[in-house]
Scaffold this active site. Structure first.
Site, PDB file in Angstrom:
ATOM      1  CG  ASP A   1      82.335  34.076  55.884  1.00 57.00           C
ATOM      2  OD1 ASP A   1      83.334  33.512  55.509  1.00 57.00           O
ATOM      3  OD2 ASP A   1      81.140  33.797  55.478  1.00 57.00           O
TER       4      ASP A   1
ATOM      5  CD  GLU B   1      80.546  48.580  74.573  1.00 54.19           C
ATOM      6  OE1 GLU B   1      79.904  48.239  75.080  1.00 54.19           O
ATOM      7  OE2 GLU B   1      79.500  48.560  73.704  1.00 54.19           O
TER       8      GLU B   1
END
Length: 533
Positions: free
Chosen positions: A199, A252
């Site tokens: 956002d 990751e």
């Protein structure tokens, strides 16, 4: 191309309004889980959940007081885990809204920060001394009206809030704040989320010198926010290093993605999309507001898509026509339509032919229209403050309609926003078995997109045609399609340069080389051909 998100169709769910399971009139996570079969039946690839975190709900969850828990209105962490598990069983990825430009003023971080100038969290939010006359430190406005600064008497300082007073801006200049926010993202990655919708991603950093924004002479109101060019209060270059830290984190984990909401328009949005998605160490894609406006012309759609392609050739865009912040597109564009159903079907055909990632908003697949609300039915802060010039966002947030029972099957209780007859009439059950329904059109168009490599990954080139005709080629290697749309209530006729056949769920007729498009008609031709009006 192996990344799932590059040609994905994402379905946005507004949790308060999807399905209530406990009879309090507010949608929740178990309700969403119950209705996921409907979402999967559309053929989409992922769901995006608007905020579900613990919140006082001053801005319906976009004011977060605990980034690592579920608000009791929506359920529990166990309910969230069950939702993710069921979504994954159905082949749906799960994307959550991450609101990290600001928190709630009820967040423990802010409670500590506002107490004094010398505590552990004193620099976790944006604080500034007043001018000598006591006025705010600069001219920055809030998106929701008034100045972007609020006085805190305990500190004798102002704090920055780009949105509501109850949404203080976090100080991303502080590395400890960045680390804490990254930890909250890791929390959800470990729980199995497949991505983040970020956002207000271009609001993360502010000008360290707090310089005044210059005026914007091109804006005509009714809001005051856009009377400035916001070159110091947002869109700062310091955003980039933090985006790289976020990308390093998501990398990751396997097959994760981030899409940033860019709340700007025109050339500024194109520049930001280019900057934020350049290379492989920033955002995966950006979400633009360019197609969320009343503009409905071939020139506008072409300019928007070509602008991103030419101005940000290495970027990846996510397009949508509706979301939880704007009037539903069937209502916005109805002046150009023969009927709501006609514009709904054409919008599906057009959007799902565009290059990039596609985002649908709940109810869009039903041809849902904007709900007309009276002042006493509103909950949205900007509308409550500036009614009637600002109508607010409640009209697009009314509950999903499932059947012809009370409250359209959304809840056994009175919903938090009313379900009115024009919206209730478009319920899922009523369209389910109707081959001519908007719901059937969405399913058919999504399936067609999935089956056509040119629509999923092909290059895009526009044809020069007069308004209101929009046409472009989508090509991939030896395969190509010609996509044609009549953006008006008047029938149109085109002549093909070569022989071709209609394909997919077209709404047109082809006789020899003469293509006839009815009002709001559309066609896919099975090869790249020229067109003459």
């Amino acid at each position: 191309m192996t990344e799932w998100w590059r040609d994905a169709v994402i379905y946005q769910i507004y949790p308060r309004s999807f399905q209530d399971s406990d009879g309090n009139g507010i949608g929740d996570l178990p309700g969403i889980t119950r209705r996921l079969d409907h979402v999967a039946s559309l053929g989409v690839d992922a769901i995006w959940l608007s905020p579900i975190f613990t919140s006082p709900m001053k801005d319906m969850g976009y004011d977060v007081s605990d980034y690592c828990d579920i608000d009791p209105l929506f359920g529990t962490l166990a309910d969230f885990d069950a939702l993710v598990a069921r979504a994954h069983e159905l082949g749906l990825k799960v994307i959550i809204d991450q609101v990290i430009s600001h928190s709630s003023d009820r967040h423990p971080w802010f409670a500590e920060s506002r107490r004094s100038r010398d505590n552990d969290k004193s620099d976790w939010y944006v604080w500034a001394d007043p001018n000598p006359d006591g006025t705010p430190p600069n001219n920055w406005p809030s998106v929701f009206g008034g100045p972007a600064w609020e006085w805190e008497p305990r500190r004798r300082q102002y704090y920055l809030h780009n949105f509501l007073i109850e949404q203080p801006d976090l100080n991303l200049w502080n590395r400890d704040v960045q680390d804490a926010l990254l930890d909250t993202m890791r929390f959800w990655l470990e729980r199995g989320v497949d991505g983040f919708r970020l956002d207000t991603v271009n609001y993360y950093f502010h000008d360290a010198r707090l310089r005044d924004n210059p005026p914007n002479p091109d804006h005509a109101g009714p809001d005051t926010y856009n009377l400035q060019r916001h070159i110091y209060s947002k869109n700062r270059p310091e955003n980039i290093p933090f985006l790289k830290r976020m990308r390093k984190l998501t990398d990751e984990y396997d097959a994760r993605m981030m899409v940033g909401e860019v709340g700007d328009g025109g050339d500024t949005s194109i520049r930001i999309m280019a900057e934020y998605t350049a290379g492989s160490d920033r955002l995966h894609m950006c979400y633009s507001f360019e197609m969320l406006s009343p503009q409905f012309s071939a020139r506008h759609f072409r300019h928007t898509i070509e602008g991103v392609h030419n101005g940000a050739p290495d970027s990846h865009a996510c397009w949508s026509f509706s979301n939880h912040d704007v009037f539903r597109h069937v209502t916005r564009w109805l002046p150009h339509a023969e009927s709501p159903e006609a514009i709904a079907r054409q919008a599906a055909a057009m959007l799902l032919s565009f290059p990039g990632t596609i985002c649908l908003y709940q109810g869009e697949e039903l041809g849902q229209t904007e709900t007309d609300l009276s002042y006493d039915e509103l909950t949205d802060p900007p509308a409550l403050r500036f009614w009637p010039e600002v109508r607010g966002r409640d009209g697009c947030r009314t509950p999903m309609v499932w059947d012809d029972s009370a409250h359209a099957g959304f809840s056994d209780a009175r919903p938090w926003l009313p379900v009115k007859e024009p919206q209730a009439a478009r319920h899922v059950a009523g369209q389910q078995a109707d081959n001519d329904s908007v719901l059937s059109a969405y399913r058919a168009t999504i399936a067609f997109r999935k089956a056509q490599p040119p629509l999923r990954v092909g290059e895009t080139s526009f044809l020069d045609l007069p308004e209101p005709l929009l046409a472009f080629h989508r090509g991939d290697g030896g395969q190509a399609l010609t996509c044609v749309f009549n953006l008006s209530k008047t029938p149109a006729t085109l002549t093909l340069s070569d022989k071709a056949d209609l394909t997919g769920p077209s709404h047109a007729t082809l006789s020899g080389r003469v293509l006839s498009l009815p009002p709001n008609g559309f066609a896919w031709l099975d090869r790249a051909v020229g067109l003459l009006a």
